[in-house]
Motif scaffolding. Structure first.
Motif, PDB file in Angstrom:
ATOM      1  N   LEU A 128     -88.393   8.135  67.999  1.00  0.00           N
ATOM      2  CA  LEU A 128     -88.335   9.235  67.150  1.00  0.00           C
ATOM      3  C   LEU A 128     -87.620   9.381  66.067  1.00  0.00           C
ATOM      4  O   LEU A 128     -87.978   9.989  65.110  1.00  0.00           O
ATOM      5  N   LYS A 129     -86.686   8.338  65.870  1.00  0.00           N
ATOM      6  CA  LYS A 129     -85.905   8.268  64.710  1.00  0.00           C
ATOM      7  C   LYS A 129     -86.833   7.837  63.606  1.00  0.00           C
ATOM      8  O   LYS A 129     -86.455   8.209  62.487  1.00  0.00           O
ATOM      9  N   ASN A 130     -87.712   6.825  63.853  1.00  0.00           N
ATOM     10  CA  ASN A 130     -88.759   6.583  62.857  1.00  0.00           C
ATOM     11  C   ASN A 130     -89.686   7.571  62.213  1.00  0.00           C
ATOM     12  O   ASN A 130     -89.961   7.877  61.291  1.00  0.00           O
ATOM     13  N   ILE A 131     -89.977   8.414  63.342  1.00  0.00           N
ATOM     14  CA  ILE A 131     -90.860   9.582  63.127  1.00  0.00           C
ATOM     15  C   ILE A 131     -90.113  10.609  62.223  1.00  0.00           C
ATOM     16  O   ILE A 131     -90.633  11.143  61.518  1.00  0.00           O
ATOM     17  N   GLN A 132     -88.853  10.634  62.647  1.00  0.00           N
ATOM     18  CA  GLN A 132     -88.048  11.634  61.754  1.00  0.00           C
ATOM     19  C   GLN A 132     -87.639  11.288  60.412  1.00  0.00           C
ATOM     20  O   GLN A 132     -87.883  11.981  59.482  1.00  0.00           O
ATOM     21  N   VAL A 133     -87.660   9.969  60.262  1.00  0.00           N
ATOM     22  CA  VAL A 133     -87.620   9.501  58.768  1.00  0.00           C
ATOM     23  C   VAL A 133     -88.872   9.587  58.019  1.00  0.00           C
ATOM     24  O   VAL A 133     -88.959  10.067  56.757  1.00  0.00           O
ATOM     25  N   GLU A 134     -90.064   9.276  58.737  1.00  0.00           N
ATOM     26  CA  GLU A 134     -91.398   9.596  58.001  1.00  0.00           C
ATOM     27  C   GLU A 134     -91.513  11.070  57.794  1.00  0.00           C
ATOM     28  O   GLU A 134     -92.017  11.272  56.571  1.00  0.00           O
ATOM     29  N   LEU A 135     -91.133  12.020  58.620  1.00  0.00           N
ATOM     30  CA  LEU A 135     -91.348  13.325  58.375  1.00  0.00           C
ATOM     31  C   LEU A 135     -90.416  13.698  57.165  1.00  0.00           C
ATOM     32  O   LEU A 135     -90.780  14.751  56.112  1.00  0.00           O
ATOM     33  N   PHE A 136     -89.288  13.186  57.228  1.00  0.00           N
ATOM     34  CA  PHE A 136     -88.083  13.637  56.023  1.00  0.00           C
ATOM     35  C   PHE A 136     -88.668  13.034  54.579  1.00  0.00           C
ATOM     36  O   PHE A 136     -88.686  13.830  53.604  1.00  0.00           O
ATOM     37  N   ASP A 137     -89.501  11.870  54.706  1.00  0.00           N
ATOM     38  CA  ASP A 137     -90.210  11.437  53.569  1.00  0.00           C
ATOM     39  C   ASP A 137     -91.345  12.344  52.938  1.00  0.00           C
ATOM     40  O   ASP A 137     -91.447  12.572  51.863  1.00  0.00           O
ATOM     41  N   LEU A 138     -92.117  12.989  54.135  1.00  0.00           N
ATOM     42  CA  LEU A 138     -93.215  13.513  53.438  1.00  0.00           C
ATOM     43  C   LEU A 138     -92.542  14.870  53.155  1.00  0.00           C
ATOM     44  O   LEU A 138     -93.374  15.582  52.354  1.00  0.00           O
ATOM     45  N   SER A 140     -97.962  13.453  63.145  1.00  0.00           N
ATOM     46  CA  SER A 140     -96.436  13.047  63.538  1.00  0.00           C
ATOM     47  C   SER A 140     -95.823  14.052  64.585  1.00  0.00           C
ATOM     48  O   SER A 140     -95.253  13.533  65.452  1.00  0.00           O
ATOM     49  N   MET A 141     -95.734  15.229  64.198  1.00  0.00           N
ATOM     50  CA  MET A 141     -95.301  16.117  65.203  1.00  0.00           C
ATOM     51  C   MET A 141     -96.128  16.352  66.455  1.00  0.00           C
ATOM     52  O   MET A 141     -95.266  16.514  67.726  1.00  0.00           O
TER      53      MET A 141
END
Length: 411
Positions: free
Chosen positions: A114-124, A86-87
């Protein structure tokens, strides 16, 4: 010697009972598969068997710990690998956003992804293990590792630096987690100098641009000094007729950095381009400093970049700074993750090696224990058969002898 009826009867009964006891002992040995039924059977071997049993139980617990640790490390490795992917996507989008032909709508589209990726990273980053604990929270595994502060539009760490370790051998304790503070929170923000200030002369403006970030980073790491702060100040001194020299806190560098000054033409220094404007700049002086290093959560940096993408009135230079900030910090965060993945791989290799050693020890200890305590099936069956024959013989003899009395001779 006079033999009473009771003496004769008891002697026969004792013979039967002793033979039955020997046969029962042989049967117990065969049933329980051990020749040591009580410590009295073989005190020395019994003590050794007890020690081996304790060692086998200990090694078994070590093996259970190894399996648990390997599962936890596999989970962390999977999470970090997904985050790394994701990064890489964030970096790709940031590079693409630097295209000067992108419209506001196209930048907004990048912002949404990027907002969706940010949510995904936060969840991980708040992943839980099979026991419900947050794997990146350190010892505070009942608390989510990261939280979002809407007021400051930033993310912050809530756990601690702890690593929970389990014993996998008498001398080796292996950590099964990594703190999110080290991996995601303690990420160096982009190194950059302060805004230049005209301290002498008639220069009308002074700007610094980053021409080579990696060169400046190397210079920063080699030259930044936390104390005293004055040693981090640099001076661009302009002298007649059109020369410049760069000093550090008023002292010439070694080797000296000098050259010819031309207004509005950048002076190259340590990956920086220092541009000074104004026909009356000479003689004069422009100062700038190396700012203290900052740690920044990578999700906060992504959020700042999203804000820049959503701002239709942002200047070109400010947007380029935002792009450079996010690219540099994503690289730094990726390096942290790569280092952690490498450490996890090293731990797994040690786990596999120790696990194999423990398995070998278990096999050897079980073999030694068997030599000490396990029954010889052939000998046990032979003993049972022998005692059965003896029991039949003594029973038949007891029947005949107990039936004889003095009255038989009087008849």
């Amino acid at each position: 010697m006079r033999l009473s009826f009771n003496m004769k009867f008891n002697a026969g009964l004792d013979g039967i009972l002793n033979t039955q006891q020997k046969m029962n002992r042989a049967q117990d040995q065969l049933t329980k598969q051990t020749r040591i039924l009580t410590p009295a059977d073989d005190p020395a071997s019994s003590a050794k068997v007890l020690g081996l049993d304790q060692n086998l139980e200990q090694v078994s617990q070590f093996q259970n710990n190894s399996v648990l640790l390997k599962n936890n490390l596999a989970l962390e490795e999977t999470v970090l690998t997904n985050m790394r992917t994701s990064m890489d996507r964030v970096k790709t989008l940031a590079i693409a956003s630097g295209n000067g032909t992108y419209t506001v709508a196209e930048r907004n589209a990048l912002s949404e992804e990027l907002k969706n990726i940010q949510v995904e990273l936060f969840d991980l980053m708040n992943t839980r293990n099979s026991e419900g604990g947050y794997i990146f929270s350190g010892f505070q595994d009942k608390t989510p590792a990261f939280a979002y502060d809407q007021a400051s539009n930033s993310y912050f760490f809530q756990g601690d630096d702890g690593q929970k370790a389990l014993q996998i051998s008498p001398t080796i304790a292996m950590p099964g987690n990594d703190s999110g503070k080290k991996v995601f929170e303690d990420v160096n923000a982009r190194f950059k100098p302060s805004t230049p200030v005209v301290s002498a002369g008639g220069a009308t403006a002074a700007t610094i641009t980053m021409s080579d970030q990696s060169q400046f980073d190397a210079f920063y790491r080699n030259n930044f000094d936390g104390l005293p702060a004055a040693t981090n100040q640099y001076n661009v001194v302009l002298t007649a007729p059109s020369n410049y020299e760069i000093l550090r806190d008023g002292v010439a560098l070694t080797p000296p950095v000098t050259g010819t000054f031309t207004p509005d033409q950048p002076i190259s220094f340590a990956g920086l381009g220092i541009t000074i404007s104004g026909a009356a700049a000479v003689p004069g002086q422009v100062d700038f400093t190396l700012q203290p290093p900052q740690k920044k959560n990578m999700l906060t940096t992504i959020g700042d970049f999203i804000t820049a993408l959503d701002n239709p009135n942002i200047s070109g230079s400010a947007f380029n700074e935002a792009v450079n900030d996010v690219l540099t910090q994503i690289d730094n965060a990726s390096s942290n993750i790569d280092s952690t993945l490498s450490a996890i791989g090293g731990r797994v290799n040690v786990l596999d090696s120790v696990f194999g050693t423990n398995e070998d020890l278990t096999i050897n200890n079980k073999a030694y224990r068997a030599d000490l305590s396990e029954v010889d099936y052939a000998a046990a069956i032979t003993e049972i058969t022998k005692q059965e024959i003896a029991l039949e013989a003594i029973s038949a003899t007891f029947t005949k002898v107990s039936g004889v009395s003095l009255f038989d001779y009087l008849r």
